[in-house]
Motif scaffolding. Structure first.
Motif, PDB file in Angstrom:
ATOM      1  N   ILE A  83       0.854  -1.175   0.000  1.00 25.59           N
ATOM      2  CA  ILE A  83       0.000   0.000   0.000  1.00 25.59           C
ATOM      3  C   ILE A  83       0.898   1.235   0.000  1.00 25.59           C
ATOM      4  O   ILE A  83       1.830   1.324   0.800  1.00 25.59           O
ATOM      5  CB  ILE A  83      -0.909   0.017   1.244  1.00 25.59           C
ATOM      6  CG1 ILE A  83      -1.797  -1.228   1.283  1.00 25.59           C
ATOM      7  CG2 ILE A  83      -1.738   1.299   1.281  1.00 25.59           C
ATOM      8  CD1 ILE A  83      -2.533  -1.411   2.611  1.00 25.59           C
ATOM      9  N   LEU A  84       0.595   2.170  -0.890  1.00 29.71           N
ATOM     10  CA  LEU A  84       1.398   3.378  -1.036  1.00 29.71           C
ATOM     11  C   LEU A  84       0.575   4.603  -0.649  1.00 29.71           C
ATOM     12  O   LEU A  84      -0.587   4.728  -1.055  1.00 29.71           O
ATOM     13  CB  LEU A  84       1.870   3.523  -2.482  1.00 29.71           C
ATOM     14  CG  LEU A  84       2.651   2.324  -3.030  1.00 29.71           C
ATOM     15  CD1 LEU A  84       2.727   2.391  -4.539  1.00 29.71           C
ATOM     16  CD2 LEU A  84       4.033   2.275  -2.431  1.00 29.71           C
ATOM     17  N   PRO A  85       1.162   5.524   0.118  1.00 28.97           N
ATOM     18  CA  PRO A  85       0.422   6.739   0.485  1.00 28.97           C
ATOM     19  C   PRO A  85       0.189   7.623  -0.731  1.00 28.97           C
ATOM     20  O   PRO A  85       0.863   7.492  -1.762  1.00 28.97           O
ATOM     21  CB  PRO A  85       1.352   7.419   1.496  1.00 28.97           C
ATOM     22  CG  PRO A  85       2.718   6.964   1.113  1.00 28.97           C
ATOM     23  CD  PRO A  85       2.545   5.547   0.614  1.00 28.97           C
ATOM     24  N   ALA A  86      -0.766   8.530  -0.608  1.00 23.72           N
ATOM     25  CA  ALA A  86      -1.043   9.498  -1.676  1.00 23.72           C
ATOM     26  C   ALA A  86       0.231  10.244  -2.039  1.00 23.72           C
ATOM     27  O   ALA A  86       1.032  10.595  -1.162  1.00 23.72           O
ATOM     28  CB  ALA A  86      -2.121  10.474  -1.214  1.00 23.72           C
ATOM     29  N   GLY A  87       0.427  10.443  -3.337  1.00 25.69           N
ATOM     30  CA  GLY A  87       1.571  11.209  -3.811  1.00 25.69           C
ATOM     31  C   GLY A  87       2.783  10.372  -4.157  1.00 25.69           C
ATOM     32  O   GLY A  87       3.718  10.887  -4.777  1.00 25.69           O
ATOM     33  N   LEU A  88       2.822   9.112  -3.781  1.00 28.96           N
ATOM     34  CA  LEU A  88       4.005   8.294  -4.072  1.00 28.96           C
ATOM     35  C   LEU A  88       3.932   7.703  -5.483  1.00 28.96           C
ATOM     36  O   LEU A  88       4.918   7.721  -6.210  1.00 28.96           O
ATOM     37  CB  LEU A  88       4.174   7.200  -3.026  1.00 28.96           C
ATOM     38  CG  LEU A  88       5.551   6.575  -2.897  1.00 28.96           C
ATOM     39  CD1 LEU A  88       6.643   7.622  -2.694  1.00 28.96           C
ATOM     40  CD2 LEU A  88       5.578   5.571  -1.758  1.00 28.96           C
ATOM     41  N   SER A  89       2.788   7.185  -5.886  1.00 26.99           N
ATOM     42  CA  SER A  89       2.588   6.698  -7.252  1.00 26.99           C
ATOM     43  C   SER A  89       1.476   7.453  -7.963  1.00 26.99           C
ATOM     44  O   SER A  89       1.555   7.699  -9.158  1.00 26.99           O
ATOM     45  CB  SER A  89       2.236   5.204  -7.255  1.00 26.99           C
ATOM     46  OG  SER A  89       3.373   4.421  -7.025  1.00 26.99           O
ATOM     47  N   TYR A  90       0.436   7.772  -7.227  1.00 28.29           N
ATOM     48  CA  TYR A  90      -0.733   8.497  -7.736  1.00 28.29           C
ATOM     49  C   TYR A  90      -1.049   9.614  -6.756  1.00 28.29           C
ATOM     50  O   TYR A  90      -0.621   9.567  -5.607  1.00 28.29           O
ATOM     51  CB  TYR A  90      -1.958   7.570  -7.835  1.00 28.29           C
ATOM     52  CG  TYR A  90      -1.840   6.480  -8.866  1.00 28.29           C
ATOM     53  CD1 TYR A  90      -2.132   6.738 -10.204  1.00 28.29           C
ATOM     54  CD2 TYR A  90      -1.462   5.186  -8.504  1.00 28.29           C
ATOM     55  CE1 TYR A  90      -2.044   5.735 -11.158  1.00 28.29           C
ATOM     56  CE2 TYR A  90      -1.368   4.187  -9.454  1.00 28.29           C
ATOM     57  CZ  TYR A  90      -1.660   4.458 -10.780  1.00 28.29           C
ATOM     58  OH  TYR A  90      -1.573   3.477 -11.724  1.00 28.29           O
ATOM     59  N   PRO A  91      -1.869  10.587  -7.169  1.00 25.98           N
ATOM     60  CA  PRO A  91      -2.294  11.610  -6.209  1.00 25.98           C
ATOM     61  C   PRO A  91      -3.097  11.007  -5.042  1.00 25.98           C
ATOM     62  O   PRO A  91      -3.125  11.568  -3.961  1.00 25.98           O
ATOM     63  CB  PRO A  91      -3.181  12.544  -7.046  1.00 25.98           C
ATOM     64  CG  PRO A  91      -2.759  12.325  -8.457  1.00 25.98           C
ATOM     65  CD  PRO A  91      -2.327  10.887  -8.540  1.00 25.98           C
ATOM     66  N   PHE A  95      -2.473   0.847  -4.121  1.00 23.95           N
ATOM     67  CA  PHE A  95      -1.781  -0.398  -3.782  1.00 23.95           C
ATOM     68  C   PHE A  95      -1.356  -1.072  -5.070  1.00 23.95           C
ATOM     69  O   PHE A  95      -1.894  -0.810  -6.145  1.00 23.95           O
ATOM     70  CB  PHE A  95      -2.608  -1.317  -2.876  1.00 23.95           C
ATOM     71  CG  PHE A  95      -3.893  -1.846  -3.458  1.00 23.95           C
ATOM     72  CD1 PHE A  95      -3.891  -2.919  -4.343  1.00 23.95           C
ATOM     73  CD2 PHE A  95      -5.109  -1.297  -3.093  1.00 23.95           C
ATOM     74  CE1 PHE A  95      -5.074  -3.418  -4.868  1.00 23.95           C
ATOM     75  CE2 PHE A  95      -6.299  -1.786  -3.610  1.00 23.95           C
ATOM     76  CZ  PHE A  95      -6.278  -2.853  -4.499  1.00 23.95           C
ATOM     77  N   GLY A  96      -0.358  -1.931  -4.960  1.00 25.64           N
ATOM     78  CA  GLY A  96       0.156  -2.624  -6.129  1.00 25.64           C
ATOM     79  C   GLY A  96       1.036  -3.791  -5.720  1.00 25.64           C
ATOM     80  O   GLY A  96       1.095  -4.155  -4.546  1.00 25.64           O
ATOM     81  N   ARG A  97       1.733  -4.350  -6.702  1.00 22.60           N
ATOM     82  CA  ARG A  97       2.558  -5.537  -6.510  1.00 22.60           C
ATOM     83  C   ARG A  97       1.700  -6.663  -5.900  1.00 22.60           C
ATOM     84  O   ARG A  97       2.144  -7.412  -5.043  1.00 22.60           O
ATOM     85  CB  ARG A  97       3.775  -5.267  -5.636  1.00 22.60           C
ATOM     86  CG  ARG A  97       4.729  -4.187  -6.123  1.00 22.60           C
ATOM     87  CD  ARG A  97       5.470  -4.620  -7.382  1.00 22.60           C
ATOM     88  NE  ARG A  97       6.700  -3.884  -7.582  1.00 22.60           N
ATOM     89  CZ  ARG A  97       6.820  -2.791  -8.332  1.00 22.60           C
ATOM     90  NH1 ARG A  97       5.768  -2.292  -8.942  1.00 22.60           N
ATOM     91  NH2 ARG A  97       7.992  -2.215  -8.474  1.00 22.60           N
ATOM     92  N   VAL A  98       0.454  -6.756  -6.368  1.00 28.33           N
ATOM     93  CA  VAL A  98      -0.504  -7.730  -5.847  1.00 28.33           C
ATOM     94  C   VAL A  98      -0.158  -9.101  -6.420  1.00 28.33           C
ATOM     95  O   VAL A  98      -0.064  -9.265  -7.633  1.00 28.33           O
ATOM     96  CB  VAL A  98      -1.945  -7.347  -6.249  1.00 28.33           C
ATOM     97  CG1 VAL A  98      -2.953  -8.348  -5.713  1.00 28.33           C
ATOM     98  CG2 VAL A  98      -2.268  -5.926  -5.799  1.00 28.33           C
ATOM     99  N   LEU A  99       0.024 -10.084  -5.534  1.00 29.83           N
ATOM    100  CA  LEU A  99       0.349 -11.416  -6.023  1.00 29.83           C
ATOM    101  C   LEU A  99      -0.110 -12.506  -5.069  1.00 29.83           C
ATOM    102  O   LEU A  99      -0.272 -12.288  -3.875  1.00 29.83           O
ATOM    103  CB  LEU A  99       1.847 -11.550  -6.289  1.00 29.83           C
ATOM    104  CG  LEU A  99       2.825 -11.490  -5.109  1.00 29.83           C
ATOM    105  CD1 LEU A  99       2.928 -12.820  -4.376  1.00 29.83           C
ATOM    106  CD2 LEU A  99       4.191 -11.091  -5.605  1.00 29.83           C
TER     107      LEU A  99
END
Length: 172
Positions: A83-91, A95-99
């Protein structure tokens, strides 16, 4: 001790078979756990999906990034996302790297993994929209969790993707 740290969170147990779900910051990952998750991410995204890219992208260590890990009884990682906070990948928060680890596929781990991520996002950033970049063939899967497509198709490392947004308060 992790339980005393307010940044550590043990997610609720779900109906997924024999898994313990943990949410950890980078600082709370020991060397073995970090190695295992980076190894699994490389096995899935670089080798299996044949995408040559630098998986450790500098975002994992951000103090507000949360690593959601589903562990089997033997300690191996069965499912994972970050999970990435706002501003790190998108405004927005994302979340990503889902596996799901190959040995654990087909056991219904994806839905509990996404639910735990959404619960953690709500716990950390109450009332936040969530933006993701999803493989295009998973559009209907993420729609079940309240996500709506908000981009045209695009290629990311040669794989068709779309952006999807889950508005704050959306329900599946």
């Amino acid at each position: 001790m992790p339980d005393a740290d307010p940044r550590w969170h043990h997610a609720r147990m779900t109906d997924a078979p024999n898994l313990r779900w943990d949410v950890r910051t980078f600082a709370q990952l020991d060397a073995g756990a970090l190695y295992a998750l980076l190894k699994l991410r490389s096995e899935v995204f670089v080798v299996e999906q044949q995408c040559v890219y630098l998986d450790p992208d500098g975002k994992d260590a951000h103090p507000d990034v949360a690593h959601v890990i589903g562990r089997a009884d033997d300690g191996s990682i069965a499912a994972y996302l970050r999970i990435l906070p706002a501003g790190l990948s998108y405004p927005q928060v994302s979340f990503g790297r889902v596996l799901t680890a190959p040995a654990w596929r087909g056991r219904g781990l994806g839905d509990p993994l996404v639910r735990i991520a959404l619960e953690e996002i709500e716990r950390r950033w109450r009332g936040s929209d969530v933006q993701i970049g999803a493989q295009a063939h998973l559009e209907h899967y993420y729609a079940r969790h309240g996500f709506v497509r908000n981009s045209d198709n695009y290629l990311d490392d040669g794989i068709p993707h779309i952006d999807m947004l889950r508005a704050a308060g959306a329900t599946p």
